[in-house]
Design a protein around this motif. Structure first.
Motif, PDB file in Angstrom:
ATOM      1  N   TRP A   1      42.496  70.495  20.729  1.00 25.35           N
ATOM      2  CA  TRP A   1      42.704  71.932  20.861  1.00 25.35           C
ATOM      3  C   TRP A   1      43.435  72.492  19.651  1.00 25.35           C
ATOM      4  N   VAL A   2      43.144  73.744  19.323  1.00 24.62           N
ATOM      5  CA  VAL A   2      44.000  74.558  18.463  1.00 24.62           C
ATOM      6  C   VAL A   2      44.662  75.563  19.398  1.00 24.62           C
TER       7      VAL A   2
ATOM      8  N   GLY B   1      38.930  74.906  21.921  1.00 25.49           N
ATOM      9  CA  GLY B   1      38.596  73.501  22.035  1.00 25.49           C
ATOM     10  C   GLY B   1      37.929  72.964  20.787  1.00 25.49           C
ATOM     11  N   MET B   2      38.100  71.661  20.542  1.00 20.66           N
ATOM     12  CA  MET B   2      37.427  70.961  19.460  1.00 20.66           C
ATOM     13  C   MET B   2      36.489  69.916  20.067  1.00 20.66           C
TER      14      MET B   2
ATOM     15  N   ALA C   1      35.155  71.341  11.559  1.00 18.06           N
ATOM     16  CA  ALA C   1      36.278  72.044  10.930  1.00 18.06           C
ATOM     17  C   ALA C   1      36.591  73.313  11.727  1.00 18.06           C
ATOM     18  N   TYR C   2      37.889  73.600  11.852  1.00 16.90           N
ATOM     19  CA  TYR C   2      38.356  74.769  12.598  1.00 16.90           C
ATOM     20  C   TYR C   2      39.496  75.428  11.834  1.00 16.90           C
ATOM     21  N   GLU C   3      39.625  76.729  11.986  1.00 16.31           N
ATOM     22  CA  GLU C   3      40.761  77.436  11.412  1.00 16.31           C
ATOM     23  C   GLU C   3      42.017  77.179  12.248  1.00 16.31           C
ATOM     24  N   VAL C   4      43.163  77.089  11.563  1.00 15.36           N
ATOM     25  CA  VAL C   4      44.451  76.920  12.247  1.00 15.36           C
ATOM     26  C   VAL C   4      45.425  77.944  11.684  1.00 15.36           C
TER      27      VAL C   4
END
Length: 334
Positions: free
Chosen positions: A246-247, A255-256, A274-277
């Motif tokens: 999770w972010v 969710g990832m 890839a996800y933004e944080v």
């Protein structure tokens, strides 16, 4: 940096009896000696740890505490405690020396804050308190507190089949979590092997790390594994098996994706996402020993705390007694 935390490094003690005070104090002194603390700091650490555990025994509901080497640096000893009540409405007041009340954990909090190298507290009235404090030897650098995690074995087991590892290189923090298949020593052998394999390639991308673990765990029971590489602005994640990623922040979570399979045995094509944080968000990985139904909005203030307190708070709120449990948290570095 890049110290790896193994499942054997953590032992939770139930704070239900005064004997818990001495047991935890002795463990803290032992770890302080191993970390190279001088006699004065060893004594101060013993006092602060005794006070924290005494508070739990006297006032807490379902209190538990552990003391361990800090997961980010070997020269630091860390204590984490949690409970389910009564909680504190005014933490700042509780941190004043001399403040006490039979309804809170206020006794001695001021002394704890003064003695410790660093501390953090999250508390909600009626819900409970999470306290994390650490003590660092001599002139050694204090831990950056960018990442942390906790594990807890199923029921009354003494060995946890879950493990996590942390590596910090510059502004990049890479974390790995492994839920060994089953419980007890056989599951722990798989998760500990995952920690060792992670050490060998911790500077690589999550997909490469996961592939290395997938091949290296073939001779073990195997398990579910998630690897996240956290850096300013984003996270890269690769997971195989039932690991939740999770972010998360105060307003919600994203969710990832982890692909189905068992690391070391079977699975589809390994993938990396890839996800933004945002700077105010925290990356959370946890095993299925925690329910995935937790909601940041029901834990006001928790996600503004340090990674250690967030991890322990999630363990308290979402952890089940029906499985080994582990949760690791990380924030982008500067």
């Amino acid at each position: 940096m890049g110290q790896v935390t193994s499942p054997q490094a953590e032992t939770w003690v139930r704070a239900e009896d005064p004997s818990a005070v001495g047991a935890v104090r002795r463990q803290a002194v032992h770890l302080a000696e191993q970390a190279g603390f001088d006699a004065t700091l060893i004594g101060q650490t013993a006092v602060a740890v005794s006070e924290a555990v005494s508070n739990l025994v006297k006032h807490a509901v379902e209190g538990a505490v552990m003391v361990r080497p800090h997961p980010e640096t070997a020269s630091t000893v860390e204590l984490i405690s949690l409970d389910r009540g009564p909680g504190m409405a005014d933490i700042a007041r509780a941190l004043r020396d001399g403040y006490s009340t039979s309804g809170t954990l206020g006794i001695g909090m001021g002394a704890i804050a003064r003695i410790a190298t660093g501390y953090d507290v999250h508390s909600l009235p009626g819900k409970g308190t999470v306290l994390a404090m650490h003590f660092t030897a001599g002139d050694a650098a204090a831990p950056p507190q960018r990442a942390s995690g906790v594990t807890r074995p199923i029921g009354d087991e003494t060995v946890c089949g879950d493990a996590f590892a942390i590596s910090e290189i510059g502004a990049v923090t890479t974390v790995m979590i492994c839920d060994g298949l089953g419980h007890g020593h056989i599951a722990a052998q798989a998760s500990q092997r995952a920690v060792e394999l992670f050490q060998q390639v911790r500077d690589q991308e999550p997909l490469a790390i996961l592939d290395h673990l997938h091949r290296g765990l073939s001779g073990t029971r195997g398990g579910a594994v998630g690897v996240a590489r956290v850096e300013p602005g984003g996270v890269t994640f690769a997971g195989l098996g039932n690991i939740s990623g999770w972010v998360a922040h105060a307003e919600g979570r994203q969710g990832m994706v982890s692909v189905p399979g068992i690391t070391g045995h079977r699975g589809g094509r390994l993938r990396q996402f890839a996800y933004e944080v945002p700077a105010y968000a925290t990356v959370v990985l946890h095993s299925d020993g925690l329910s995935a139904r937790w909601d940041p909005s029901t834990m006001p203030g928790l996600f503004s705390r340090t990674p250690a307190v967030i991890a322990a708070g999630l363990m308290r709120e979402a952890g089940t007694q029906r499985d080994d449990a582990s949760v690791v948290t990380a924030r982008p570095g500067a």
